[in-house]
Design an enzyme around this catalytic site. Structure first.
Site, PDB file in Angstrom:
ATOM      1  N   LYS A   1       0.822  -1.208   0.000  1.00 31.74           N
ATOM      2  CA  LYS A   1       0.000   0.000   0.000  1.00 31.74           C
ATOM      3  C   LYS A   1       0.855   1.255   0.000  1.00 31.74           C
ATOM      4  O   LYS A   1       0.605   2.204  -0.763  1.00 31.74           O
ATOM      5  CB  LYS A   1      -0.936   0.019   1.211  1.00 31.74           C
TER       6      LYS A   1
ATOM      7  N   ASP B   1      -6.339  -0.207   0.917  1.00 29.46           N
ATOM      8  CA  ASP B   1      -6.360  -0.334   2.376  1.00 29.46           C
ATOM      9  C   ASP B   1      -7.745  -0.821   2.794  1.00 29.46           C
ATOM     10  O   ASP B   1      -8.510  -1.310   1.975  1.00 29.46           O
ATOM     11  CB  ASP B   1      -5.985   0.990   3.050  1.00 29.46           C
TER      12      ASP B   1
END
Length: 319
Positions: free
Chosen positions: A172, A191
């Site tokens: 991420k 996320d």
């Protein structure tokens, strides 16, 4: 805001380039209306949700600044001194964070375990990587007509894989840096919020994609890249922002006012008086926890480094 590694230095000391820098940093050049119209034309869900949250733009940050802010939750104040001491401060370059006492000092400033990440990442970028390594991972071709492979362009995949070698950087964070610091528009950071609307609106969360594993992370990103095109990360950020607003509205709607009656008895001369007081209190019910558990992040990092896609990429580089 510029850092010591900025690619847009002032050409003349007497030239005020504030407007140019702001336009670049805020990414004001692309036609946002045209982008929204395109994304809406290929995605009914985007068309439904985006008009409620217009004006979202992707910042063009310095790559080092993006890496620090996204990975290490770094705040300007502790590292660059007090605001009242100087009217302007550069973002600290990696070279300034490589001294022997940096980690200890960062811990004193309250960075906790992230102090080690900052010190090690700065040392790796400043001393172990070739000069200009981070900037050389940037996208230099911004043609809107480029072919978009499912996994993104080769330059994006290379940048993503290189960033994963840094201390504490997972998929991420690597995607955030690729998107906001290196100009790879197809980068889609996934996320908990993105995973939630991917399940709700795009039929993820079933079969082999029941949980957010590395394979699912790649599948979500690949789906959005094919759906939204070369600026998929921008479209994803619009829905991310809209979804945050949805959560906010949901929480507000579930706030409940409760009236509590308090009865007090007091004596006034020979008369007993009962006094009733109404106290109003608001309780926020069913709060939503918004955090990506540390152990999940660690598993994603490990899963990515062992994944077939990453192993193939490593073999291509070695070959």
């Amino acid at each position: 805001m510029r850092s010591g590694m900025s690619t847009h230095p002032i050409k003349d000391e007497d030239e005020d380039d504030t407007e140019r820098l702001l336009k670049h940093y805020l990414n004001l050049e692309p036609n946002l209306t045209a982008l929204y119209e395109y994304w809406s034309s290929v995605d009914p869900n985007f068309k439904k949700r985006a008009p409620k949250f217009t004006g979202v733009r992707i910042l063009k940050q310095d790559a080092w600044e993006a890496l620090m802010v996204n990975n290490l939750c770094l705040h300007y104040g502790p590292l660059i001194g007090h605001v009242d001491a100087q009217p302007y401060h550069d973002f600290p370059a990696p070279e300034t964070l490589t001294g022997p006492g940096v980690e200890a000092h960062l811990r004193e400033l309250g960075f906790g375990y992230r102090a080690s990440y900052i010190a090690k990442t700065a040392k790796m970028v400043a001393k172990e990587k070739p000069e200009g390594w981070l900037q050389n991972l940037s996208n230099v071709d911004h043609s809107p007509d480029q072919k978009m492979p499912p996994g993104g362009r080769d330059g994006y995949r290379k940048a993503h894989e290189e960033l994963l070698q840094l201390q504490g950087v997972g998929p991420k964070v690597a995607d955030c840096v690729c998107l906001m610091g290196l100009g790879w528009g197809e980068s889609v950071p996934v996320d908990t919020h993105v995973w939630q609307f991917a399940q709700r609106d795009y039929k993820f969360g079933k079969g082999k994609h029941k949980s957010l594993t590395k394979a699912t992370y790649d599948a979500v990103g690949d789906h959005f890249r094919q759906l939204w095109g070369i600026e998929a990360g921008w479209a994803h950020s619009v829905l991310f922002a809209a979804d945050l607003k949805t959560f906010s509205e949901r929480l507000t709607s579930k706030a409940k006012e409760i009236k509590v009656e308090e009865v007090k008895v007091k004596q006034e001369g020979e008369t007993t008086v009962e006094v009733k007081t109404v106290v109003k209190q608001e309780y926020l019910l069913n709060g939503i926890k918004d955090e990506f558990e540390e152990e999940n992040t660690v598993e994603l990092i490990k899963d990515f480094k062992d994944s077939p896609r990453n192993q193939r990429a490593k073999r291509r580089r070695l070959g």
